[in-house]
Write an enzyme that holds these catalytic residues in place. Structure first.
Site, short mmCIF file in Angstrom:
data_model
loop_
_atom_site.label_atom_id
_atom_site.label_comp_id
_atom_site.label_asym_id
_atom_site.label_seq_id
_atom_site.Cartn_x
_atom_site.Cartn_y
_atom_site.Cartn_z
N HIS A 1 0.93 -1.18 -0.02
CA HIS A 1 0.04 0.05 0.01
C HIS A 1 0.94 1.27 0.00
O HIS A 1 -0.11 2.41 0.03
CB HIS A 1 -1.11 0.05 1.15
CG HIS A 1 -0.32 0.47 2.47
ND1 HIS A 1 -0.14 -0.64 3.43
CD2 HIS A 1 0.09 1.60 3.01
CE1 HIS A 1 0.57 0.12 4.60
NE2 HIS A 1 0.61 1.40 4.11
N ASP B 1 -0.81 -7.40 1.56
CA ASP B 1 -0.29 -6.25 1.51
C ASP B 1 1.01 -6.26 1.81
O ASP B 1 1.95 -5.75 2.57
CB ASP B 1 -0.91 -5.40 2.51
CG ASP B 1 -0.31 -3.72 2.52
OD1 ASP B 1 0.10 -3.51 1.59
OD2 ASP B 1 -0.23 -3.26 3.75
N SER C 1 4.80 2.16 8.21
CA SER C 1 4.25 0.89 7.30
C SER C 1 5.33 0.32 6.40
O SER C 1 6.37 0.84 5.93
CB SER C 1 3.19 1.69 6.39
OG SER C 1 2.05 1.76 7.07
#
EC number: 3.4.21.47
Length: 764
Positions: A526, A576, A699
């Site tokens: 992402h 992801d 992330s």
């Protein structure tokens, strides 16, 4: 909230052996109850002092480049007065002072000249050596006076090659008697009054053209070995060329091979750890030395070798905590546990220093029942590390035990095959009160090798063993870090990658990733969009400012963030994960190294599991059905910090996953399994502990399990329920439902294996 999980690493795997020699050592008087001494008048001009041994001794401390004159230490006598200040020639001095350090001049230099000539040399002064015609220079032609009072480089020697043995030289500061170098000729060395000889006083020309013993040097009391000197000398000794290798090793007498210490997993080496726990050592040094030994064991184990250990501490009497014959003596975890349970107070009631008995305890472990040698006894290397100050005060001369050990192992009996490489000792003396004569007598003495070291304090000893680690052969090992106190963020997290995606008119996206091979960085899918171009993606590793060129970003084929919009789920993070392929190969170093991936041969070795270990067995080891201690790395105020969390993989797993309903956009999801698929690991919340949460910039970073001094990535940071980092500040008080979700790498292994098949990771 960050947690530095890895212990300070002091030691590297190295061979240590029993002692050799026959020098009588000096005993230290038994401690007697005494009056405390007044501190009036003990000051030193230009420096300071600090008390040792609960005020029964003091050490003078001078600035760098200076030394305390006339002595470095003083002791509080039973009369309540401090020991007299006397020079090396026994002249009494009224007040101590700091004097500039000088390097000694050469007393003699054979068959050549040196320039400039001076009674002494200041720090940074240089001296040059030249040989007469017909002689060839060995060693360093130019040497510099260093801040510790020693000369840089190696002893300069002018030799014409006429002797059976080469000229052994005259180390600066020593005097040599003897100039014939025929077979069995000997030379002797002496130091000026007040200096201590380190190394061999007498050396004999042996068959094969080598000299017995080791090169001597003359030491002043203020001299210490720098960490770099110790590390270089130690590593050099491990690879020094020797002769007379045991014929059973496949080499005939006189045949040369590199002296390499082989830590054979089959158990051809016994390492005896002997630690002085007497009064003169002190509790803090004992604790520090114990930590170093713990890390030695961990470091040896991290390389996948399993020597047998013996563990002895001693004061008046020795205590054997681990015998090499114990069934678990090659189990690093078990030996470490035994070592951690030892207390300095275990020897408190009888706190003399009986080094001889300690060595006898080692001998008892080496000897055989009924004096019948077992098969293969002559292929086992017996090794020891001895940490002591050399101040034995009872039991007699410890050197006398050495003859018994040498006889037992048949060392030095056969001139053509002396087996000396099966017996070594490296003695480490720590602190100003070290008896240099005694520790020198206890150390092995071999040509072109150094086995005795004196370091300033325990902190310096840490530096020594960090510098001893030869990284060149282990840089590709996954999940290893350089946990030195002087290390940077990227020494401690060498896999961590920073990722930035620049989107014109839309700002930029910041993420993290992990180096998994020389060409790939693993991160979250992402972090990118299908419109991002390779040139707009910036990746940096190792704390370097330069960005790496990107060849391509590989997404997991099942990743589709918009895949469930029709079902009212605005963002869907299943699968992801992404791999960034670099255009150029990474050059591994202390700040750039790969993290371990599940179900690879590297992780099997890192976890010290059998080579036949399956992927399922690795999973059971790393992700058991319980709360699992893990960590992630976050950047705060431009510093990387470790954050300790717990993966909820037991009875708390369900409640952790259900809290996903509090995430923006998921409040209307009726079945939480629609967004939390089996591919996710869950952290966060307040039970069993209050976990720190990830921030947006985290992330793509790795979720890591730290085990057996290695770091294994089990997940990729994907998304969180609560934004705990609003206004670029991490909130300390967060709701109990603040959870984070990470892609479980065990669930995407087929894709990883396919994309990384050429990276030599050895997927199971």
């Amino acid at each position: 909230m960050g947690s530095n999980l890895s212990p300070q690493l002091c030691l590297m795997p190295f061979i240590l052996g029993l002692l050799s020699g026959g020098v009588t050592t000096t005993p230290w008087p038994l401690a007697q109850p005494q009056e405390s001494c007044s501190l009036e008048g003990v000051e030193i001009k230009g420096g300071s002092f600090r008390l040792l041994q609960e005020g029964q001794a003091l050490e003078y401390v001078c600035p760098s480049g200076f030394y305390p004159y006339p002595v470095q230490t003083r002791t509080c006598r039973s009369t309540g007065s401090w020991s007299t200040l006397k020079t090396q020639v026994q002249k009494t001095v009224r007040k101590a002072e700091c004097r500039a350090i000088h390097c000694p001049r050469p007393h003699d230099f054979e068959n050549g000249e040196y320039w400039p000539r001076s009674p002494y040399y200041n720090v940074s002064d240089e001296i040059s050596f030249h040989c007469y015609d017909g002689y060839t220079l060995r060693g360093s032609a130019n040497r510099t006076c260093q801040v510790n009072g020693r000369w840089s480089g190696q002893t300069a020697i002018c030799d014409n090659g006429a002797g059976y043995c080469s000229n052994p030289g005259i180390p600066i500061g020593t005097r040599k008697v003897g100039s014939q170098y025929r077979l069995e000729d000997s030379v002797t060395y002496h130091c000026s009054r007040g200096l201590t000889l380190r190394g061999s006083q007498r050396r004999t020309c042996q068959e094969g053209g080598s000299w017995s013993g080791t090169e001597p040097s003359c030491q002043d009391s203020f001299m210490y070995d720098t960490p770099q000197e110790v590390a270089e000398a130690f590593l050099s000794s491990l690879t020094e060329t020797i002769e007379g290798v045991d014929a059973e090793d496949g080499h005939g007498p006189g045949e040369q091979q590199k002296r390499k210490i082989v830590l054979d997993p089959s158990g051809s080496m016994n390492i005896y750890l002997v630690l002085d726990g007497s009064d003169s050592i002190g509790a803090s040094n004992f604790t520090g030395a114990k930590k170093c030994l713990v890390n030695l064991i961990e470091k040896v184990a991290s390389y996948g070798v399993k020597p047998r250990y013996g563990l002895v501490t001693y004061a008046t009497h020795p205590k054997i905590w681990v015998k090499v014959s114990d069934p678990d003596s090659s189990n690093a975890d078990w030996v470490t546990k035994q070592l951690n349970e030892i207390n300095y107070e275990d020897h408190k009631l009888k706190s003399g220093t009986n080094t001889k008995k300690a060595l006898q305890a080692v001998y008892s472990m080496m000897s055989w029942p009924d004096d019948i040698p077992p098969e293969g006894w002559n292929r086992t290397r017996h090794v020891i590390i001895l940490m002591t100050d050399g101040l034995h005060n009872m039991g007699g001369d410890p050197i006398t035990v050495i003859d018994e050990i040498r006889d037992l192992l048949y060392i030095g009996k056969d001139r053509k095959n002396p087996r000396e490489d099966y017996l070594d000792v490296y003695v480490f003396g720590v602190g100003p009160l070290v008896n240099q004569v005694n520790i020198n007598a206890l150390a092995s003495k071999k040509d072109n090798e150094q086995h005795v070291f004196k370091v300033k304090d325990m902190e310096n000893l840490e530096d020594v063993f960090y510098q001893m680690i030869d990284e060149s052969q282990s840089l590709s090992l996954c999940g290893m870090v350089w946990e030195h106190r002087k290390g940077t963020d990227y020494h401690k997290q060498p896999w961590q990658a920073k990722i930035s995606v620049i989107r014109p008119s839309k700002g930029h996206e910041s993420c993290m990733g992990a180096v998994v091979s020389e060409y790939f960085v693993l991160t979250a899918a992402h972090c990118f969009t299908v419109d991002d171009k390779e040139h707009s993606i910036k990746v940096s590793v190792g704390g370097e400012k330069r960005d790496l060129e990107i060849e391509v970003v590989l997404f997991h084929p099942n990743y589709n963030i918009n895949g469930k919009k029709a079902a009212g789920i605005p963002e869907f993070y299943d699968y992801d994960v992404a791999l960034i392929k670099l255009k150029n190969k990474l050059k591994y170093g202390q700040t750039i190294r790969p993290i371990c991936l599940p179900c690879t041969e590297g992780t099997t070795r890192a976890l010290r599991l059998p080579p036949t270990t399956t992927c399922q067995q690795q999973k059971e080891e790393l992700l058991p059905a319980q709360d699992i201690k893990a960590l992630f790395v976050s950047e705060e105020e431009k510093k990387l910090t470790r954050k300790e969390v717990y993966i909820k993989n037991g009875d708390k797993k369900g409640s952790c996953e259900r809290d996903a309903q509090y995430a923006p956009g998921y409040d209307k999801v009726k079945d939480i399994s629609e967004v939390v698929t089996p591919r996710f690991l869950c952290t966060g919340g307040v039970s069993p502990y209050a976990d720190p949460n990830t921030c947006r910039g985290d992330s793509g970073g790795p979720l890591i399990v730290h085990k057996r001094s290695r770091f294994i990535q089990v997940g990729v940071i994907s998304w969180g329920v609560v934004d705990v980092c609003k206004n670029q500040k991490r909130q300390k008080q967060v709701p109990a439902h603040a959870r984070d979700f990470h892609i479980n790498l065990f669930q995407v292994l087929p894709w990883l294996k396919e994309k990384l098949q050429d990276e030599d990771l050895g997927f199971l």
